[in-house]
Every structure is written in C-alpha cells, then in structure tokens.
Write an enzyme that holds these catalytic residues in place. Structure first.
Site, PDB file in Angstrom:
ATOM      1  N   ASP A  41     -15.025  86.131 -91.672  1.00 28.40           N
ATOM      2  CA  ASP A  41     -15.909  86.946 -92.508  1.00 28.40           C
ATOM      3  C   ASP A  41     -17.450  85.583 -91.924  1.00 28.40           C
ATOM      4  OD1 ASP A  41     -13.504  86.057 -93.769  1.00 28.40           O
ATOM      5  OD2 ASP A  41     -13.464  84.074 -94.773  1.00 28.40           O
ATOM      6  N   LYS A  68     -19.485  91.067 -90.725  1.00 31.80           N
ATOM      7  CA  LYS A  68     -18.669  91.739 -90.253  1.00 31.80           C
ATOM      8  C   LYS A  68     -18.699  92.744 -90.968  1.00 31.80           C
ATOM      9  CE  LYS A  68     -14.650  90.379 -89.360  1.00 31.80           C
ATOM     10  NZ  LYS A  68     -14.996  89.223 -89.779  1.00 31.80           N
ATOM     11  N   GLY A 103     -11.842  90.855 -95.650  1.00 28.60           N
ATOM     12  CA  GLY A 103     -12.370  91.147 -96.627  1.00 28.60           C
ATOM     13  C   GLY A 103     -13.414  91.319 -96.360  1.00 28.60           C
ATOM     14  N   HIS A 104     -13.804  92.610 -96.307  1.00 32.14           N
ATOM     15  CA  HIS A 104     -15.311  92.815 -95.996  1.00 32.14           C
ATOM     16  C   HIS A 104     -16.462  93.193 -97.630  1.00 32.14           C
ATOM     17  CE1 HIS A 104     -13.451  93.730 -91.660  1.00 32.14           C
ATOM     18  NE2 HIS A 104     -13.185  92.279 -92.177  1.00 32.14           N
ATOM     19  N   GLN A 147     -11.405  89.427 -89.138  1.00 30.72           N
ATOM     20  CA  GLN A 147     -10.602  88.153 -88.422  1.00 30.72           C
ATOM     21  C   GLN A 147     -11.638  88.100 -87.525  1.00 30.72           C
ATOM     22  OE1 GLN A 147      -6.851  90.113 -88.486  1.00 30.72           O
ATOM     23  NE2 GLN A 147      -7.663  89.809 -90.797  1.00 30.72           N
TER      24      GLN A 147
HETATM   25  P1  GDP Z   1     -16.306  89.761 -92.842  1.00 34.44           P
HETATM   26  O1  GDP Z   1     -15.227  89.423 -93.574  1.00 34.44           O
HETATM   27  O2  GDP Z   1     -17.234  89.122 -91.789  1.00 34.44           O
HETATM   28  O3  GDP Z   1     -16.840  90.743 -92.896  1.00 34.44           O
HETATM   29  O4  GDP Z   1     -17.419  88.505 -94.127  1.00 34.44           O
HETATM   30  P2  GDP Z   1     -17.392  88.395 -95.724  1.00 34.44           P
HETATM   31  O5  GDP Z   1     -17.796  89.371 -96.589  1.00 34.44           O
HETATM   32  O6  GDP Z   1     -15.540  88.093 -95.834  1.00 34.44           O
HETATM   33  O7  GDP Z   1     -18.155  87.627 -96.231  1.00 34.44           O
HETATM   34  C1  GDP Z   1     -19.403  87.410 -95.645  1.00 34.44           C
HETATM   35  C2  GDP Z   1     -20.881  87.452 -97.146  1.00 34.44           C
HETATM   36  O8  GDP Z   1     -21.849  86.719 -96.661  1.00 34.44           O
HETATM   37  C3  GDP Z   1     -20.298  88.470 -97.915  1.00 34.44           C
HETATM   38  O9  GDP Z   1     -20.485  87.531 -98.943  1.00 34.44           O
HETATM   39  C4  GDP Z   1     -21.080  89.066 -97.950  1.00 34.44           C
HETATM   40  O10 GDP Z   1     -22.003  89.714 -98.463  1.00 34.44           O
HETATM   41  C5  GDP Z   1     -22.921  87.532 -97.138  1.00 34.44           C
HETATM   42  N1  GDP Z   1     -23.656  87.917 -95.979  1.00 34.44           N
HETATM   43  C6  GDP Z   1     -23.342  88.277 -95.292  1.00 34.44           C
HETATM   44  N2  GDP Z   1     -24.021  88.330 -94.280  1.00 34.44           N
HETATM   45  C7  GDP Z   1     -25.286  87.409 -95.013  1.00 34.44           C
HETATM   46  C8  GDP Z   1     -26.381  86.848 -94.171  1.00 34.44           C
HETATM   47  O11 GDP Z   1     -26.956  87.143 -93.563  1.00 34.44           O
HETATM   48  N3  GDP Z   1     -27.376  86.225 -95.821  1.00 34.44           N
HETATM   49  C9  GDP Z   1     -26.362  85.446 -96.557  1.00 34.44           C
HETATM   50  N4  GDP Z   1     -27.196  84.714 -97.317  1.00 34.44           N
HETATM   51  N5  GDP Z   1     -25.356  86.011 -97.596  1.00 34.44           N
HETATM   52  C10 GDP Z   1     -24.542  86.932 -96.204  1.00 34.44           C
HETATM   53  P1  IMO Z   2     -12.134  88.512 -92.229  1.00 36.12           P
HETATM   54  O1  IMO Z   2     -11.878  90.118 -91.471  1.00 36.12           O
HETATM   55  C1  IMO Z   2     -11.136  84.453 -92.784  1.00 36.12           C
HETATM   56  C2  IMO Z   2      -7.054  83.564 -92.151  1.00 36.12           C
HETATM   57  C3  IMO Z   2      -5.474  82.524 -92.730  1.00 36.12           C
HETATM   58  C4  IMO Z   2      -5.140  81.989 -92.127  1.00 36.12           C
HETATM   59  C5  IMO Z   2      -4.914  83.072 -90.914  1.00 36.12           C
HETATM   60  C6  IMO Z   2      -3.287  83.323 -90.821  1.00 36.12           C
HETATM   61  O2  IMO Z   2     -12.436  88.781 -93.745  1.00 36.12           O
HETATM   62  O3  IMO Z   2     -13.221  87.688 -91.490  1.00 36.12           O
HETATM   63  P2  IMO Z   2      -2.811  85.668 -92.797  1.00 36.12           P
HETATM   64  O4  IMO Z   2      -2.734  86.092 -94.111  1.00 36.12           O
HETATM   65  O5  IMO Z   2      -3.403  86.734 -91.521  1.00 36.12           O
HETATM   66  O6  IMO Z   2      -1.678  85.973 -91.609  1.00 36.12           O
HETATM   67  O7  IMO Z   2      -3.765  84.221 -92.234  1.00 36.12           O
HETATM   68  O8  IMO Z   2      -5.994  83.881 -90.918  1.00 36.12           O
HETATM   69  N1  IMO Z   2      -7.293  84.860 -92.592  1.00 36.12           N
HETATM   70  C7  IMO Z   2      -8.776  84.848 -92.352  1.00 36.12           C
HETATM   71  N2  IMO Z   2      -9.058  84.277 -92.572  1.00 36.12           N
HETATM   72  N3  IMO Z   2     -11.080  85.982 -92.233  1.00 36.12           N
HETATM   73  C8  IMO Z   2     -10.531  86.959 -92.539  1.00 36.12           C
HETATM   74  O9  IMO Z   2     -10.742  88.594 -92.329  1.00 36.12           O
HETATM   75  C9  IMO Z   2      -8.846  86.010 -92.463  1.00 36.12           C
HETATM   76  N4  IMO Z   2      -7.792  87.073 -92.198  1.00 36.12           N
HETATM   77  C10 IMO Z   2      -6.212  85.803 -92.171  1.00 36.12           C
HETATM   78  O10 IMO Z   2      -7.026  82.463 -94.064  1.00 36.12           O
HETATM   79  O11 IMO Z   2      -5.666  81.157 -92.285  1.00 36.12           O
HETATM   80 MG    MG Z   3     -13.856  88.185 -94.689  1.00 37.42          MG
END
Ligand code: GDP
Ligand code: IMO
Ligand code: MG
Length: 420
Positions: free
Chosen positions: A13, A16, A40-41, A221
């Site tokens: 999170d 990416k 979850g991206h 991840q």
């Molecule tokens: P990922 O799993 O690495 O792709 O990240 P996620 O999408 O799960 O979580 C990142 C969250 O932060 C998402 O809701 C993005 O829309 C948001 N986000 C990404 N970059 C920024 C930033 O620079 N500032 C803020 N406030 N939110 C951001």
């Molecule tokens: P993105 O790509 C954050 C965490 C789960 C748990 C552990 C194992 O959005 O960054 P799993 O279901 O993979 O066996 O769970 O890994 N986890 C993540 N945490 N971002 C993710 O993906 C994750 N994918 C798995 O919360 O702790």
């Molecule tokens: Mg994510």
C-alpha cells in the site's frame, strides 16, 4: 528500450498503483508478476477512481497488460475486473500466462479456516486463498491456467487433490464437499471465457524485449511481506522483491534495466505482525485519517507509524533499488515534528539491520531522529517549490539510504506528482 520494475519497499500500500499509472505513459507492456487478488491498487484520474486487485494498473492508459506466470489467478476476480472496466468504457488489452496457478474455491475456504484455527496467532490474511494456492504450487498440486482448457487433465488433477483438501478442512473443523463434476464444469467454463486472453506470456515478453519495447513490471505487496525477506511468518506467500519480477514473468535478470522502489513517507501495515515504529497515539490516528489508511481489499484500518529507515535499508539492498518514488508526503502536512527511525535498540545494543528472529523484532525499540515538520506541500509543482523542511526530510532519506528520490507524490491524483 527499458525494462523497469516498480516494487513496494514496506508492507504494501505504498502507492504502487499511482506510481505505475504515472510512469507507464511510455510503456508498451505493464506486467504483474506475483501475488493475486490480495493486492489492491488504487488509481485516481480526474474524478475517476479505479481499484485493481488482479489486473495491472496499466489498463487505465490502455497498455497491453500481462498477468505473469508468478501470479495466482482467481478466474472470478479476473473476469469481474474485465467486466467492470468494460462497463466504464475501457476495453482492456490483457494477456494471462498459461503457466499461472489458479485460485480454487477450496483455497479460499482453507485460507479462512487456517486463520480461524490459528486464532490469536493468525496472520491476518486477506482470505483470498493466496497462501493455500501458493502452497499447492510449491507442493506440485496446483491447477494451472492451461489446465482450465483441458477438461480431462483438470478432472484428473481434481480427483486426486479434492480428497486431501476435504481431510485438511476436517482438521480445521470445516466441512466442505465439492463435487468433482461441478468443479470441472465451472472451471472449464471459466477457461472458455478466459481463452482469448490465455497465452504464452513468456514468449510474448521476451519477443517484446528483442523488439525494443518498453516494459513496466508492477509489484504487489512490499519487501516486508516477502516470504523470504519479510517479517516471516507474518508475510504473504510470494517473493515480492525485484527478484520475483524475473521468476514471475520469465524475463531474465540481465534484462531488467532499473528497479524503482516505492516508499510511503511514513509506515503502514494491515494485518498482524511486528511494526517497530507503530504509533498507537493521536499522531497514528492523524496519519490514518489524513492518509485514508483503510485497506483497498479488505477495508481494514491500516496500522500507522513513522518512517523506518532500517526497514528501507533492508528492502533497498535486497531489491537493488536504483531510485525512490516517495509517496503521500502530503499526509505529513501540519505536523510540528516528524520522527524517522534510524536504528533499533534491543537488549542494550543498537541494531542497524532487521533481525530475522520475529520475537526480537517484536521487541525492538526504535531509535529516532527528529526533523522539523512543515505546513503544506500541496501546490508545489517542482522540488524547489516544496517547503524547506520537506526538502530536508527528502534529503535526509536520500543520504541515509544513499539512494536518490526521483519522484515525489503529494496527492492521489495523477497530476499531483513531482519529478525531481
Ligand atoms: P498500492 O497497493 O501500493 O497500490 O497502494 P494503495 O492503492 O493500496 O494505497 C495507496 C492509497 O493512497 C490509495 O488510496 C491512493 O489513491 C492514495 N495515494 C497514492 N499516492 C498518494 C499521495 O501522494 N497522497 C495521498 N494523499 N494519497 C495518495
Ligand atoms: P498491495 O499490493 C498490504 C498482507 C495481509 C496479511 C499478509 C498475508 O495492495 O500493496 P495474504 O492474503 O497475502 O496471505 O495476507 O499480507 N497483504 C497486504 N498488505 N497490501 C497488500 O497488497 C497486501 N497483500 C497482502 O494483510 O497481513
Ligand atoms: Mg494496496
């Protein structure tokens, strides 16, 4: 021609999705190489918000998107995501590896059952069947995407796998009785629907490399969730580091030109396991609220803390990160003082690496450096425009890690991105 890998350096999170969406403008291919629908991206373009669990983030820009052999594919999620994109007027260009393993319904049930069985010691998984599916892959009991196109082979495999799964479920106190015929029917139907997308992605990607195409590899991840290098056993079940980009796509290591590490300006983690810089106070709450730190996949609140440079040194080393994309800097706006972890104290000693013993990691005390906070980074469109304290924060990170920050993200939207 460039082949670039974008990977998470913390516990996932990091942003990416946003970084991949920003960087893939000139890419021909965007490739997922590990993980599954546990990811979850999130991508924000204007008023539109997209959330992907399985499809590479490049679909939004109409890039050719590849789900590599290292991914575990849930056909239901795959078809659903394609469907929902179509409803939004995007016709995705997708290829899925015939060698990728398939998440079966028993994997998802067993994921939940194992967690319930572990109780307090649970991992806190996303319950998407990831661990059980990768376990089967390594144990050579997996169903691969290609098998969905071969009814006899699928039936043959399921006939020998299912009785074992039923016994396993019984141990966990769960009952299930899948009917082989029903499963074969359902999954060959998925196979028929997926057939237009199924291909030898290894040949495709290596051909693309020979033709000088640009490829962006999108990690899921983060390094601290890597099954070898993360906070084991509180990890996911795949190799999330840059090395996983090769085994999960069939692209040879010597073809990867650049590794980009995505670093969130503070730390979050969802699920159980050690988080040395965790803040259980008002500042932790502030980061969670300002950062909207709730899981994209499960909706769970993410645990928040200060930036941990010990963790980053570890992940940057292992993944050979060439340069850093620093995200969510805006979330630190308004804090008087910002702390950064530069070491761990344990048993009267200072450590500068991540200990392998989980009990030790659970009990380290972070050693902090204090830096001045700033009012707001919003509105800055160049590095020079950033508040002096924010520039100092970035410089401190660069110097400590001996790695340049080339991109700074100050908001979720595509345009809130500064190239340094
Ligand atoms: P990922 O799993 O690495 O792709 O990240 P996620 O999408 O799960 O979580 C990142 C969250 O932060 C998402 O809701 C993005 O829309 C948001 N986000 C990404 N970059 C920024 C930033 O620079 N500032 C803020 N406030 N939110 C951001
Ligand atoms: P993105 O790509 C954050 C965490 C789960 C748990 C552990 C194992 O959005 O960054 P799993 O279901 O993979 O066996 O769970 O890994 N986890 C993540 N945490 N971002 C993710 O993906 C994750 N994918 C798995 O919360 O702790
Ligand atoms: Mg994510």
């Amino acid at each position: 021609m460039t082949v670039r890998a974008v990977i998470g350096t913390q516990w996932g999170d990091e942003g990416k999705g946003k970084v991949v969406d920003f960087l893939c403008e000139d890419a021909d291919y965007v490739v997922r190489f590990q993980g599954g629908s546990n990811a979850g991206h999130t991508i924000k373009v204007g008023d539109e918000k997209y959330k992907f669990h399985l499809l590479p983030s490049g679909v939004v820009r109409g890039k050719t998107c590849v789900i590599g052999n290292g991914v575990v594919v849930d056909p239901e999620v795959f078809l659903e995501e394609i469907d929902s994109l179509r409803k939004r007027g995007i016709e995705p260009r997708i290829m899925v590896s015939d060698r990728a393993n398939v998440i079966m319904p028993y994997h998802k049930i067993l994921d939940g059952a194992e967690e319930a069985y572990l109780g307090k010691k649970r991992i806190g998984t996303t319950k998407r069947g990831i661990g059980p599916c990768y376990s089967d892959k390594i144990a050579r009991k997996g169903i691969r995407v290609a098998d969905l196109l071969d009814e006899n082979l699928l039936r043959d495999k399921l006939e020998s796998i299912l009785p074992i799964k039923e016994k396993l479920a019984e141990i966990y106190g769960v009952r299930f009785d899948f009917d082989v015929d029903e499963l074969v029917e359902k999954y060959t139907e998925y196979g028929r629907k997926m057939e237009p997308y199924i291909t030898d992605t290894i040949a495709e990607l290596n051909r693309a490399i020979r033709e000088g195409k640009n490829i962006l590899l999108e990690g899921a991840q983060g390094v601290m969730l890597d099954v070898d290098f993360g906070t084991y056993p509180y990890t996911t079940s795949s190799n999330t580091i840059s090395g996983g980009a090769c085994t999960g796509s069939g692209i040879p290591p010597k073809c990867i030109d650049e590794v980009i590490g995505v670093v969130k300006a503070y730390t979050t983690r969802v699920g159980m396991g050690p988080l040395p810089t965790e803040l259980k106070d008002e500042i932790g709450k502030h980061l969670q609220e300002r950062g909207g730190e709730f899981g994209t996949t499960t909706g769970r609140a993410r645990r928040c803390g200060w930036l941990d440079l010990v963790v980053l040194k570890h992940s940057i080393t292992i993944s050979g990160v060439d340069k850093i994309a620093l995200t969510k800097l805006d979330v630190l706006d308004g804090l008087r003082e910002i702390k950064v972890c530069v070491g761990y104290e344990y048993d009267g000693r200072i450590m500068d690496t991540v200990p392998s013993n989980i009990r030790i990691l659970e009990n380290v005390k972070p050693v902090y450096e204090k830096l001045d906070g700033w009012k707001s980074v919003s509105g800055a469109t160049t590095f020079e425009n950033l508040p002096r304290e924010a520039k100092n924060y970035i410089k401190f990170i660069e110097e400590f890690l001996d790695t340049e920050v080339f991109l700074v993200s100050t908001g979720a939207e595509r345009e809130k991105t500064i190239i340094v």
